[in-house]
Enzyme design. Structure first.
Site, short mmCIF file in Angstrom:
data_model
loop_
_atom_site.label_atom_id
_atom_site.label_comp_id
_atom_site.label_asym_id
_atom_site.label_seq_id
_atom_site.Cartn_x
_atom_site.Cartn_y
_atom_site.Cartn_z
N HIS A 190 0.84 -1.21 0.00
CA HIS A 190 0.00 0.00 0.00
C HIS A 190 0.87 1.25 0.00
CE1 HIS A 190 -3.39 2.59 1.58
NE2 HIS A 190 -2.35 3.25 2.07
N GLU A 191 1.87 1.29 0.89
CA GLU A 191 2.72 2.48 0.99
C GLU A 191 3.61 2.65 -0.25
OE1 GLU A 191 2.33 4.72 3.15
OE2 GLU A 191 0.87 3.57 4.32
N GLU A 196 -6.17 6.85 -0.88
CA GLU A 196 -6.06 5.70 0.01
C GLU A 196 -6.76 4.48 -0.59
OE1 GLU A 196 -4.17 5.44 2.55
OE2 GLU A 196 -3.56 7.54 2.48
#
Length: 300
Positions: free
Chosen positions: A142-143, A217
């Site tokens: 995700h990051e 996100e």
């Protein structure tokens, strides 16, 4: 943007371009209004605005990492964390960022950096202690997608205008503008107009960055889940991290709240009103998307 194996997101690209356009337009209007209002101090306004923009662009990642307590670690110091980042970078075909750990019991992770060459990915000790290896890889994917899509840089630059508006408001109210103008009518008007203009600029930039932040996100969840092929691991990490937030002392959560826009999951103290204008979509929205991705992968 350098190509990687992270799933592209045209919606994210469109939103980033639109946000930067409106933020840039707002920036020009804001500085122009200040120059008109403060005719005698226009060189100070231009120097301050230009200098802060350059500093924000070049040093914001270092400032953010320092503020959040990130300490760069070597593979010998954190072999499991480095190993996970190595595997994901090889899978995504992207340069490996610097790897850091923040000594905090708040379970979270974040990424900073203007581009892939100077990026940094950080996990807190609380996150490393609580997650299983596959869950940690989901969070790191995700990051890393934030780095690959460069939305971290866009968020950092976009948030600059609100910071500038706040600083100029303080200068206008307590600094040289009041002393230079004495107590005449023009000074009284400036003392009303400058905070008003700054407040409008801050509110507008805040809303623009929040709208982008919530979408980015969801985009990072999707890209990370598709890269690893394990959306259930990311969903498990999300559920675990969100559930653990309630057990973190309020003082620690308050310290983390100002950096929520950078974090994997938002940190909210019990008496916080930040949920109303959260930088993240709800847990239900994120889990619902991951459930759909899991079903799609299953059919494929």
């Amino acid at each position: 943007m350098p190509r990687t194996r992270f799933a592209p997101d045209r919606g994210l690209t469109t939103r980033m371009v639109s946000t930067m356009f409106f933020i840039g337009l707002l920036y020009v209007v804001f500085v122009g209004v200040l120059v008109v209002l403060l005719r005698g101090a226009w060189p100070v306004v231009l120097i301050l605005a230009g200098g802060m923009f350059i500093a924000q662009f070049w040093f914001s990642d270092k400032i953010a990492a320092f503020s959040m307590g990130a300490r760069e670690v070597t593979p010998q110091e954190a072999p499991e964390l480095h190993g996970a980042v190595d595997r994901l970078c090889a899978l995504a075909d992207m340069p490996k960022p610097r790897v850091a750990i923040a000594d905090s019991d708040v379970p979270n992770a974040f990424a900073t950096g203007r581009n892939q060459k100077n990026a940094l990915v950080c996990a807190t000790t609380g996150l490393l202690r609580r997650l299983e290896p596959e869950e940690l890889e989901g969070v790191l994917a995700h990051e890393l997608s934030h780095v690959a899509h460069r939305d971290v840089a866009v968020m950092t630059i976009a948030s600059f205008l609100g910071v500038l508006a706040g600083i100029i408001t303080r200068i206008g109210l307590w600094g040289g503008f009041r002393r230079a103008g004495g107590r005449d009518q023009n000074t009284a008007i400036l003392l009303v107009l400058i905070p008003l203009v700054s407040a409008v600029v801050y509110a507008t930039s805040f809303l623009l960055t929040r709208l982008l932040s919530r979408y980015r996100e969801l985009s990072a969840d999707r890209a990370g889940a598709l890269l690893t092929g394990r959306p259930s691991a990311l969903a498990s990490a999300l559920t675990k991290v969100t559930g653990q937030m309630a057990r973190i002392p309020t003082r620690d959560l308050r310290q983390a709240e100002p950096f929520n826009a950078f974090y994997f999951a938002p940190a909210f103290s019990k008496d916080s009103m930040s949920r109303l204008l959260s930088s993240h979509p709800t847990l239900e929205q994120r889990l619902d998307q991951l459930g759909r991705i899991s079903a799609e992968l299953g059919r494929a």
